[in-house]
Structures are given as structure tokens and as C-alpha cells.
Design a protein around this motif. Structure first.
Motif, PDB file in Angstrom:
ATOM      1  N   ASP A  89       0.884  -1.167   0.000  1.00  0.00           N
ATOM      2  CA  ASP A  89       0.000   0.000   0.000  1.00  0.00           C
ATOM      3  C   ASP A  89       0.916   1.210   0.000  1.00  0.00           C
ATOM      4  OD1 ASP A  89      -1.650   2.138   0.575  1.00  0.00           O
ATOM      5  OD2 ASP A  89      -2.563   1.236   2.341  1.00  0.00           O
ATOM      6  N   LYS A  90       1.139   1.778  -1.173  1.00  0.00           N
ATOM      7  CA  LYS A  90       2.102   2.880  -1.315  1.00  0.00           C
ATOM      8  C   LYS A  90       1.672   4.126  -0.546  1.00  0.00           C
ATOM      9  CE  LYS A  90       3.488   1.041  -5.772  1.00  0.00           C
ATOM     10  NZ  LYS A  90       2.707  -0.163  -5.656  1.00  0.00           N
ATOM     11  N   GLU A  91       0.365   4.340  -0.490  1.00  0.00           N
ATOM     12  CA  GLU A  91      -0.152   5.531   0.192  1.00  0.00           C
ATOM     13  C   GLU A  91       0.148   5.501   1.689  1.00  0.00           C
ATOM     14  OE1 GLU A  91      -4.556   7.215   1.052  1.00  0.00           O
ATOM     15  OE2 GLU A  91      -4.094   6.781  -1.051  1.00  0.00           O
ATOM     16  N   ASN A  92      -0.012   4.334   2.309  1.00  0.00           N
ATOM     17  CA  ASN A  92       0.193   4.210   3.755  1.00  0.00           C
ATOM     18  C   ASN A  92       1.517   3.545   4.127  1.00  0.00           C
ATOM     19  OD1 ASN A  92      -2.361   5.323   4.618  1.00  0.00           O
ATOM     20  ND2 ASN A  92      -3.288   3.510   3.717  1.00  0.00           N
ATOM     21  N   HIS A  93       2.322   3.220   3.111  1.00  0.00           N
ATOM     22  CA  HIS A  93       3.636   2.599   3.330  1.00  0.00           C
ATOM     23  C   HIS A  93       3.523   1.335   4.177  1.00  0.00           C
ATOM     24  CE1 HIS A  93       5.186   6.273   1.584  1.00  0.00           C
ATOM     25  NE2 HIS A  93       4.548   6.962   2.506  1.00  0.00           N
ATOM     26  N   GLU A  94       2.579   0.471   3.773  1.00  0.00           N
ATOM     27  CA  GLU A  94       2.361  -0.792   4.474  1.00  0.00           C
ATOM     28  C   GLU A  94       2.317  -1.929   3.476  1.00  0.00           C
ATOM     29  OE1 GLU A  94      -0.410   0.940   8.122  1.00  0.00           O
ATOM     30  OE2 GLU A  94      -1.322  -0.327   6.603  1.00  0.00           O
ATOM     31  N   ILE A  95       2.687  -3.103   3.937  1.00  0.00           N
ATOM     32  CA  ILE A  95       2.631  -4.310   3.123  1.00  0.00           C
ATOM     33  C   ILE A  95       1.555  -5.215   3.707  1.00  0.00           C
ATOM     34  CG2 ILE A  95       3.908  -6.372   2.444  1.00  0.00           C
ATOM     35  CD1 ILE A  95       6.452  -4.653   2.501  1.00  0.00           C
ATOM     36  N   LEU A  96       0.647  -5.705   2.864  1.00  0.00           N
ATOM     37  CA  LEU A  96      -0.424  -6.587   3.343  1.00  0.00           C
ATOM     38  C   LEU A  96       0.046  -8.026   3.502  1.00  0.00           C
ATOM     39  CD1 LEU A  96      -2.292  -4.173   2.463  1.00  0.00           C
ATOM     40  CD2 LEU A  96      -3.941  -5.945   1.938  1.00  0.00           C
ATOM     41  N   ILE A  97       0.844  -8.501   2.570  1.00  0.00           N
ATOM     42  CA  ILE A  97       1.321  -9.888   2.574  1.00  0.00           C
ATOM     43  C   ILE A  97       2.841  -9.872   2.685  1.00  0.00           C
ATOM     44  CG2 ILE A  97       1.387 -12.083   1.319  1.00  0.00           C
ATOM     45  CD1 ILE A  97      -1.457 -11.183   1.990  1.00  0.00           C
ATOM     46  N   HIS A  98       3.354 -10.326   3.800  1.00  0.00           N
ATOM     47  CA  HIS A  98       4.808 -10.397   3.988  1.00  0.00           C
ATOM     48  C   HIS A  98       5.276 -11.753   3.493  1.00  0.00           C
ATOM     49  CE1 HIS A  98       5.222  -6.643   6.221  1.00  0.00           C
ATOM     50  NE2 HIS A  98       4.022  -6.936   6.723  1.00  0.00           N
ATOM     51  N   ARG A 143      -5.258 -18.270 -15.202  1.00  0.00           N
ATOM     52  CA  ARG A 143      -4.722 -16.925 -14.956  1.00  0.00           C
ATOM     53  C   ARG A 143      -5.375 -16.402 -13.683  1.00  0.00           C
ATOM     54  NH1 ARG A 143      -3.269 -14.256 -20.207  1.00  0.00           N
ATOM     55  NH2 ARG A 143      -3.225 -15.943 -21.714  1.00  0.00           N
ATOM     56  N   TYR A 144      -4.578 -15.737 -12.867  1.00  0.00           N
ATOM     57  CA  TYR A 144      -5.078 -15.149 -11.623  1.00  0.00           C
ATOM     58  C   TYR A 144      -4.766 -13.664 -11.628  1.00  0.00           C
ATOM     59  CZ  TYR A 144      -5.302 -19.969  -9.973  1.00  0.00           C
ATOM     60  OH  TYR A 144      -5.598 -21.296  -9.842  1.00  0.00           O
ATOM     61  N   LEU A 145      -5.772 -12.856 -11.380  1.00  0.00           N
ATOM     62  CA  LEU A 145      -5.600 -11.429 -11.151  1.00  0.00           C
ATOM     63  C   LEU A 145      -5.917 -11.181  -9.686  1.00  0.00           C
ATOM     64  CD1 LEU A 145      -7.279 -10.161 -14.395  1.00  0.00           C
ATOM     65  CD2 LEU A 145      -4.953  -9.562 -13.672  1.00  0.00           C
ATOM     66  N   ILE A 146      -5.031 -10.461  -9.002  1.00  0.00           N
ATOM     67  CA  ILE A 146      -5.194 -10.234  -7.567  1.00  0.00           C
ATOM     68  C   ILE A 146      -5.189  -8.735  -7.288  1.00  0.00           C
ATOM     69  CG2 ILE A 146      -4.315 -10.753  -5.263  1.00  0.00           C
ATOM     70  CD1 ILE A 146      -2.680 -13.059  -6.601  1.00  0.00           C
ATOM     71  N   GLU A 147      -6.169  -8.288  -6.543  1.00  0.00           N
ATOM     72  CA  GLU A 147      -6.245  -6.897  -6.102  1.00  0.00           C
ATOM     73  C   GLU A 147      -6.144  -6.870  -4.587  1.00  0.00           C
ATOM     74  OE1 GLU A 147      -6.594  -2.807  -5.828  1.00  0.00           O
ATOM     75  OE2 GLU A 147      -6.010  -4.087  -7.504  1.00  0.00           O
ATOM     76  N   PHE A 148      -5.194  -6.094  -4.081  1.00  0.00           N
ATOM     77  CA  PHE A 148      -5.004  -5.939  -2.643  1.00  0.00           C
ATOM     78  C   PHE A 148      -5.570  -4.594  -2.214  1.00  0.00           C
ATOM     79  CE2 PHE A 148      -1.515  -8.728  -3.998  1.00  0.00           C
ATOM     80  CZ  PHE A 148      -1.692  -9.789  -3.125  1.00  0.00           C
ATOM     81  N   LYS A 149      -6.459  -4.617  -1.219  1.00  0.00           N
ATOM     82  CA  LYS A 149      -7.029  -3.387  -0.662  1.00  0.00           C
ATOM     83  C   LYS A 149      -6.695  -3.350   0.824  1.00  0.00           C
ATOM     84  CE  LYS A 149      -8.920  -0.960  -3.027  1.00  0.00           C
ATOM     85  NZ  LYS A 149      -8.217  -0.006  -3.905  1.00  0.00           N
ATOM     86  N   ASN A 150      -5.896  -2.390   1.218  1.00  0.00           N
ATOM     87  CA  ASN A 150      -5.524  -2.235   2.622  1.00  0.00           C
ATOM     88  C   ASN A 150      -6.620  -1.442   3.334  1.00  0.00           C
ATOM     89  OD1 ASN A 150      -3.992  -2.488   4.930  1.00  0.00           O
ATOM     90  ND2 ASN A 150      -2.697  -0.734   4.469  1.00  0.00           N
TER      91      ASN A 150
END
Length: 181
Positions: free
Chosen positions: A20-29, A69-76
Motif C-alpha cells: 500500500d504505497k499511500e500508507n507505506h504498508e505491506i499486506l502480505i509479507h 490466470r489469476y488477477l489479484i487486487e489488494f485493498k488495505n
């Protein structure tokens, strides 16, 4: 003519794709080198510079495994804070980008593509337009689906108004909390 000939040139870690570039966080380590995905935002920028004056929306990550095929969207964000229109735009535009770049018809992609939306329920911040998640409603839905023979991720409810996309744009869609992912 393919604008992005090699998706491999956009490989990144799952951690980087979920950043999450806006909050400088990673959802999946996850820095495991065998869990690399394609930075689909990078693919989108490359394709769009040829066809659009403005960028399209796109999912964060893309990968292929066993002809799926897999498309993944991450929402923090928590489920209730996710912008449904934004998710729908990303689901639609990402499929359109794949169709154009890989010169495949919609029905073929719809049979062989899965969309995964990962949200972060720990990020619930109430405001006028949000709502708290309903674990009991999700549990009820999962139980009903399990009774109908659905197992694993198949038992989770499809959220964000994406149900009509199943069969039309995607073979299946999973919307899950980051802890489930």
C-alpha cells in the motif's frame, strides 16, 4: 501486436505487489522466490501508453499456474471501506488489458481466469460511507455454501457486487480477508 511480450520482465515478490504505497504498508509479507507474481500495474502502464491518453484501472498482481490466470487486487481497507466502483473498474479493465495484449477472446479468458480481491478487515475506520463487516453473515453464507458442496475458498461469499462477473469475465471470484489469503 503484443505491447508486453514478456510478463516475466514485470516479476516481483508478493510483498511488493501487496504494498500500500499511500500508507507505506505491506499486506502480505512473503519474499519466497517461488511466490513471484507479475506487477500488473506495470503491465497496464506499458499497454496504456500505446492506446490511452489516461491510464486504465488494473489489479495489482497477475500470475499463471496450470493454464489458469489469476488477477489479484489488494485493498488495505476493511470490506466496508472498499470503493465498489473502483473494484469493478479494476476487474473489467484488467480483463480488457489481457484480451488486448494476449489477443484472446473474452469467453476463453472467462473460462481460464480467476479474480481474487484481498481486503484488510483490521483497517476498519468508520465514516459516513463505510459499514462494519458482518462476520456472522459471512459465517452463515459459508455454512450454506458448504451444505451445497462448496469447500475451501468456494465457500466464501463474493463481495463488492462482483457476482455478475462470474461466467462473463471470470471463471471464479474470491473476496477474502488478508488473514484468509
Amino acid at each position: 501486436m503484443k505491447k508486453v511480450k514478456e510478463y516475466r520482465s514485470f516479476l516481483c515478490s508478493l510483498s511488493e505487489a501487496s504494498r500500500d504505497k499511500e500508507n507505506h504498508e505491506i499486506l502480505i509479507h512473503d519474499e519466497d522466490p517461488s511466490h513471484r507474481v507479475v506487477n500488473f500495474d506495470g503491465v497496464k502502464k506499458n499497454i496504456c501508453k500505446f492506446y490511452r491518453g489516461e491510464g486504465a484501472c488494473s489489479c495489482d498482481a497477475y500470475l499463471e499456474n496450470d493454464n489458469i490466470r489469476y488477477l489479484i487486487e489488494f485493498k488495505n481497507q476493511s470490506e466496508g471501506n472498499v470503493d465498489v466502483t473502483n473494484i469493478k473498474n479494476k476487474a473489467f479493465d484488467s480483463m480488457a488489458l489481457l484480451m488486448m495484449n494476449d489477443d484472446l477472446c473474452r469467453s476463453h479468458l472467462a473460462e481460464h481466469t480467476v479474480l481474487i480481491v484481498v481486503y484488510n478487515e483490521k483497517k476498519y475506520t468508520p465514516d459516513r460511507s463505510s459499514y462494519p463487516s458482518s462476520p456472522s453473515a459471512d459465517k452463515f453464507t459459508r455454512k450454506m455454501k458448504e451444505l451445497a458442496g462448496k469447500k475451501g475458498l468456494e465457500s466464501y461469499p463474493v463481495k463488492f457486487g462482483l457476482q455478475p462477473y462470474i461466467g462473463e469475465l471470470y471463471h471464479n471470484i474470491y473476496t477474502v480477508d488478508v488473514d484468509v489469503f
